[in-house]
Design an enzyme around this catalytic site. Structure first.
Site, PDB file in Angstrom:
ATOM      1  N   TYR A 122      45.341  43.801  19.343  1.00  0.00           N
ATOM      2  CA  TYR A 122      46.062  43.275  18.190  1.00  0.00           C
ATOM      3  C   TYR A 122      45.119  43.253  16.996  1.00  0.00           C
ATOM      4  O   TYR A 122      44.298  44.140  16.836  1.00  0.00           O
ATOM      5  CB  TYR A 122      46.667  41.909  18.537  1.00  0.00           C
ATOM      6  CG  TYR A 122      47.737  41.470  17.566  1.00  0.00           C
ATOM      7  CD1 TYR A 122      48.802  42.309  17.258  1.00  0.00           C
ATOM      8  CD2 TYR A 122      47.689  40.225  16.960  1.00  0.00           C
ATOM      9  CE1 TYR A 122      49.789  41.922  16.364  1.00  0.00           C
ATOM     10  CE2 TYR A 122      48.675  39.819  16.071  1.00  0.00           C
ATOM     11  CZ  TYR A 122      49.717  40.672  15.770  1.00  0.00           C
ATOM     12  OH  TYR A 122      50.696  40.289  14.884  1.00  0.00           O
ATOM     13  N   LYS A 126      72.170  49.911  33.570  1.00  0.00           N
ATOM     14  CA  LYS A 126      71.852  51.288  33.172  1.00  0.00           C
ATOM     15  C   LYS A 126      70.357  51.426  32.888  1.00  0.00           C
ATOM     16  O   LYS A 126      69.733  52.429  33.258  1.00  0.00           O
ATOM     17  CB  LYS A 126      72.649  51.645  31.925  1.00  0.00           C
ATOM     18  CG  LYS A 126      72.578  53.094  31.539  1.00  0.00           C
ATOM     19  CD  LYS A 126      73.770  53.831  32.086  1.00  0.00           C
ATOM     20  CE  LYS A 126      73.830  55.267  31.597  1.00  0.00           C
ATOM     21  NZ  LYS A 126      75.128  55.883  31.814  1.00  0.00           N
ATOM     22  N   GLU A 176      77.209  54.125  25.347  1.00  0.00           N
ATOM     23  CA  GLU A 176      77.855  53.732  26.611  1.00  0.00           C
ATOM     24  C   GLU A 176      79.057  52.826  26.335  1.00  0.00           C
ATOM     25  O   GLU A 176      79.016  51.958  25.453  1.00  0.00           O
ATOM     26  CB  GLU A 176      76.841  52.978  27.479  1.00  0.00           C
ATOM     27  CG  GLU A 176      77.246  52.826  28.920  1.00  0.00           C
ATOM     28  CD  GLU A 176      76.951  54.063  29.748  1.00  0.00           C
ATOM     29  OE1 GLU A 176      77.499  54.164  30.853  1.00  0.00           O
ATOM     30  OE2 GLU A 176      76.170  54.915  29.280  1.00  0.00           O
ATOM     31  N   ASP A 177      80.115  53.029  27.113  1.00  0.00           N
ATOM     32  CA  ASP A 177      81.278  52.127  27.125  1.00  0.00           C
ATOM     33  C   ASP A 177      81.835  51.859  25.729  1.00  0.00           C
ATOM     34  O   ASP A 177      82.058  50.720  25.328  1.00  0.00           O
ATOM     35  CB  ASP A 177      80.910  50.802  27.815  1.00  0.00           C
ATOM     36  CG  ASP A 177      80.759  50.971  29.330  1.00  0.00           C
ATOM     37  OD1 ASP A 177      81.011  52.095  29.818  1.00  0.00           O
ATOM     38  OD2 ASP A 177      80.392  50.009  30.014  1.00  0.00           O
ATOM     39  N   ASP A 190      79.296  58.510  29.101  1.00  0.00           N
ATOM     40  CA  ASP A 190      80.640  58.473  29.685  1.00  0.00           C
ATOM     41  C   ASP A 190      81.331  59.824  29.548  1.00  0.00           C
ATOM     42  O   ASP A 190      82.089  60.242  30.430  1.00  0.00           O
ATOM     43  CB  ASP A 190      81.488  57.389  29.012  1.00  0.00           C
ATOM     44  CG  ASP A 190      80.894  56.005  29.197  1.00  0.00           C
ATOM     45  OD1 ASP A 190      80.491  55.698  30.319  1.00  0.00           O
ATOM     46  OD2 ASP A 190      80.811  55.263  28.212  1.00  0.00           O
ATOM     47  N   GLY A 210      91.048  61.021  28.027  1.00  0.00           N
ATOM     48  CA  GLY A 210      90.052  60.215  27.341  1.00  0.00           C
ATOM     49  C   GLY A 210      88.784  61.004  27.068  1.00  0.00           C
ATOM     50  O   GLY A 210      88.719  62.225  27.265  1.00  0.00           O
ATOM     51  N   ALA A 211      87.738  60.291  26.674  1.00  0.00           N
ATOM     52  CA  ALA A 211      86.489  60.938  26.292  1.00  0.00           C
ATOM     53  C   ALA A 211      85.918  61.775  27.430  1.00  0.00           C
ATOM     54  O   ALA A 211      85.488  62.921  27.239  1.00  0.00           O
ATOM     55  CB  ALA A 211      85.475  59.871  25.863  1.00  0.00           C
ATOM     56  N   ALA A 212      85.908  61.220  28.642  1.00  0.00           N
ATOM     57  CA  ALA A 212      85.322  61.940  29.772  1.00  0.00           C
ATOM     58  C   ALA A 212      86.126  63.184  30.112  1.00  0.00           C
ATOM     59  O   ALA A 212      85.572  64.263  30.349  1.00  0.00           O
ATOM     60  CB  ALA A 212      85.231  61.018  30.984  1.00  0.00           C
TER      61      ALA A 212
END
Length: 769
Positions: free
Chosen positions: A54, A109, A151-152, A177, A211-213
């Site tokens: 430091y 995750k 995510e999500d 996803d 959906g997205a997937a």
């Protein structure tokens, strides 16, 4: 320069004049592989260490980064740090529950990033549903991170957020996803089509979910070769067709002609079903209308569009994958995201592009076609696992994933021009990846490479044991050995068929059969010539040759084989005796001994004697030390040897301490070039700083001890077994030292991996005889 007075630590610290610039910079960069260590690995116990960590020492990397912003990768953990960011609007299959509720998923995750790829993940939950507000938040914190995992986040906002962030930032960004599911399912599709005997450009694909997937999956599959006109996508309102007015531009890209009234209608004659929607949408009757060898990826979680058991009982020719871990072919994103980010971070990629995603797809598909490591089969409590209907994608616990997938992604980043760093030596990179995960075994790798240069005939006395057969096949496939299997031929062939092992080229010998009577008589006569003055008659010697260990040992003795492996099912004494009586010690060797190799993250440790000599004398300890040092030197490693005791250089009296001290005195006198000392306690032997502080006269004070010689068999045997069980370290051995020919004994109940390691050692040993 940092204001020292502002720091609560200021009274502790040296002035900057006492901290050299280079020393401060080295402190912050030395040994850093882009890793964020929660437990400090830099020196931090002294006043000077804190001054480097430091204020004022930290000012130097600050100034260096200000001058050259790219130095942030050199002096900080940015290069190994990924942000895992969500707003909680689409948490798993649970819906919009808010950012706080998403935190457990994001933390989980982060754990997966670390466990599977040694990437440090920081979860960030953002209270923003507006696209621009979310994007600005991420942009503002992005300098901290080497990559961003989204995510999500619900669609369609997820698409727009990812696109805007990729335009604004020059670090790897991926909405897992979408792309994770697309990558894994595409790899599975390649292999499923191969098994089904179908071409990707010919198959008709029906998709449940928009959906997205689902959109990402179809995007990637079309890049692989699926034709747009062969894709029929259904959302909650039915077929996505070009006459509908209620769909956005993203869905419209996948719109088809309005030719199917329902999902069941579309599945009639279809080749592939891709489900990312709701449970129990497909009935067995509908499934039976699909084309021959249908490919069904029912990936709704936790319950698929058709239950696995129902599906496979409806059709024998089905090739099925789900999102569940309790069925074969789990489409699990953990097969992708850790390794994709690992490869992207390691070349400092500016993005994750289609080339990198496709590289991951092909790497995963190809890996599933290779023989599966035994440790993977054991981890999933399976008897066998090989490429086929029930294995079209690798298992998440496959240790090869990090090297195979990360390397493919990194190479694709370089080839497509988005990498800032170039990798020249891919073998070295692969080894570095394994080392990150604590799996890099430099010694085993070196032994394997030497064994492959001159493979030998290895006789396996327990040829009717599954693990032996599996290891023998791996050794043969690896180009290390030509197996000879001893045992009942019919039983062995049944086992080979049952476990689908390919050892057709291996010689199978049943020493008890009449076919080998003449050989038994020749072997018996040879044993009789060696043992006739030790109470053995010739007829007894011939009968003894019905024992597979004696028969195999005599094959090595008579030149019909180069090495023997045994001991999987019998105790050590019953296996070593045939070797000693038929082959015997090498010329000039007074004592054979057993050595174990214990693999640690710091390198191998060699333990002896752990198997043969119960209570060796001082002279025996000298002999054991010499045998071990010769063996280690042949492995291209400098032996640094500690003779262990409960005493430190005469600090305690007793028979064991005195004989160890006597052995050390002999070694110092007669072998002055050997790096050896004792008697010494184990903790001092392995802790160089403590040894130097307390016993500065020791020859080991500036050495990293790698060889431990124990005062008796009990000590050595107990020590290695404790380490093996408590620390879960990989142990290879016992390596039998001092034999005239290559003869090696396994631990009872050892793993296929351990047997394979012993085969390699036996082959290298045979090369040197």
């Amino acid at each position: 320069m940092i204001n020292e007075g502002a720091s609560i630590f200021a009274p502790l610290f040296f002035g900057m004049s006492q901290i050299r610039k280079k020393e401060a910079l080295d402190y912050h960069s030395s040994g850093r592989k882009g890793k964020l260590e929660i437990i400090p690995t830099k020196p931090h116990s002294s006043q000077r260490d804190l001054a480097l960590a430091y204020s004022p020492g930290v000012a130097e990397p600050v100034l260096a980064i200000a001058e050259n912003p790219d130095d942030v990768y050199k002096y900080t953990a940015k290069g190994n740090l990924v942000a895992i960011i969500s707003n909680g609007t689409a948490i798993l299959g649970l819906g919009n529950l808010g950012p706080e509720a998403s935190k457990p998923v994001m933390e989980g995750k982060g754990m997966l990033f670390k466990i599977f790829a040694d990437i440090d993940g920081m979860d960030i939950e953002v209270k923003a549903t507006d696209v621009d507000e979310f994007v600005n938040t991420v942009k503002n914190i992005s300098p901290t991170f080497g990559g961003i995992n989204l995510e999500d986040i619900k669609a369609p906002e997820a698409f727009e957020i990812e696109e805007k962030l990729k335009e604004a930032l020059d670090i790897p960004i991926m909405h897992d996803d979408q792309h994770g599911t697309a990558i894994i399912s595409s790899a599975a599709l390649i292999n499923a089509l191969d098994i089904a005997g179908k071409k990707i450009e010919d198959v008709r694909v029906v998709v449940s979910g928009a959906g997205a997937a689902a959109l990402s999956c179809v995007d990637l599959m079309q890049i692989l070769g699926v034709k747009k006109e062969n894709v029929f996508m259904f959302d909650s309102k039915g077929l996505v067709h070009n006459e509908r007015t209620d769909i956005d531009n993203r869905k419209m890209r996948f719109a088809s002609d309005n030719k199917y009234a329902s999902l069941a209608d579309a599945l009639n004659g279809a080749d592939v079903f891709l489900g990312l929607s709701q449970p129990n949408l497909i009935t067995p009757d509908t499934l039976r209308t699909m084309a021959a060898n249908p490919i069904v990826f029912a990936m709704a979680n936790p319950d698929p569009e058709i239950a696995y058991d129902v599906a496979i009982s409806s059709r024998e020719d089905i090739i099925m994958a789900t999102g569940r871990s309790d069925h074969p072919n789990q489409v699990n994103n953990v097969l992708g995201f850790p390794f994709i980010f690992r490869g992207a971070l390691d070349v400092r990629a500016r993005c994750i592009n289609n080339e990198m995603k496709l590289a991951a797809v092909h790497a995963l598909a190809e890996l599933a076609r290779h023989p599966v490591p035994e440790e993977v089969i054991e981890a999933y409590n399976l008897k066998n696992l090989h490429f086929g209907k029930d294995y079209i994608i690798p298992k998440p616990l496959d240790p090869r994933l990090i090297a195979v997938v990360s390397s493919a992604v990194a190479k694709a980043a370089i080839d497509s021009g988005v990498a800032r760093i170039t990798i020249e030596d891919w073998d070295a990179y692969s080894a570095e990846l394994q080392k990150r995960m604590g799996r890099d075994n430099v010694l085993s790798r070196g032994i394997a490479e030497r064994a492959r240069k001159d493979p030998k005939r290895v006789v396996f006395a327990e040829g009717d044991n599954y693990k032996i057969l599996k290891a023998a096949q791996q050794a043969y496939d690896e180009g290390v050995a030509y197996p000879i299997l001893l045992g009942d031929e019919q039983k062995i062939r049944r086992m080979l068929d049952e476990h689908e092992l390919d050892l057709e080229s291996a010689q199978i010998i049943d020493p008890r059969s009449d076919q080998w009577l003449k050989t038994r008589e020749e072997f018996g006569a040879r044993l009789f010539s060696k043992r006739m003055r030790k109470g053995l008659t010739e007829s007894e010697a011939i009968r003894t040759m019905r024992d597979r260990n004696y028969f195999g040992a005599m094959m090595v003795e008579m030149g019909m084989a180069d090495a023997l492996i045994s001991g999987m099912t019998r105790n050590y004494g019953r296996v070593i005796r045939p070797g000693l009586q038929t082959i015997g010690p090498a010329v000039g060797v007074k004592k054979v001994c057993g050595m174990y190799i214990v693999e640690t993250k710091q390198g191998p440790l060699f333990f002896a004697d752990t198997t043969v000599n119960v209570n060796p004398s001082a002279e025996d300890l000298v002999e054991i030390t010499l045998r071990v040092s010769e063996s280690i030197a042949k492995m291209k490693i400098v032996p640094r040897i500690a003779l262990l005791s409960y005493s430190n250089f005469g600090s305690a009296e007793g028979e064991d301490a005195e004989k160890v001290a006597k052995a050390v005195a002999i070694l110092h006198r007669e072998h002055p070039n050997l790096i050896v000392d004792g008697d010494v306690q184990a903790n001092f032997a392995l802790n160089g700083a403590m040894l130097k502080e307390n016993f500065p006269f020791s020859r080991l004070k500036d050495q990293k001890v790698n060889t431990l010689i124990f005062p008796n068999l009990s000590a050595g045997n107990i020590a290695y077994k404790l380490l093996q069980e408590i620390a879960e370290l990989e142990v290879t051995g016992p390596v039998l030292l001092g034999m005239r020919k290559s003869y090696h004994i396994l631990q009872m109940g050892c793993s296929v991996r351990e047997i394979l390691n012993m085969i390699r050692i036996a082959v290298v040993d045979a090369q040197m005889k």
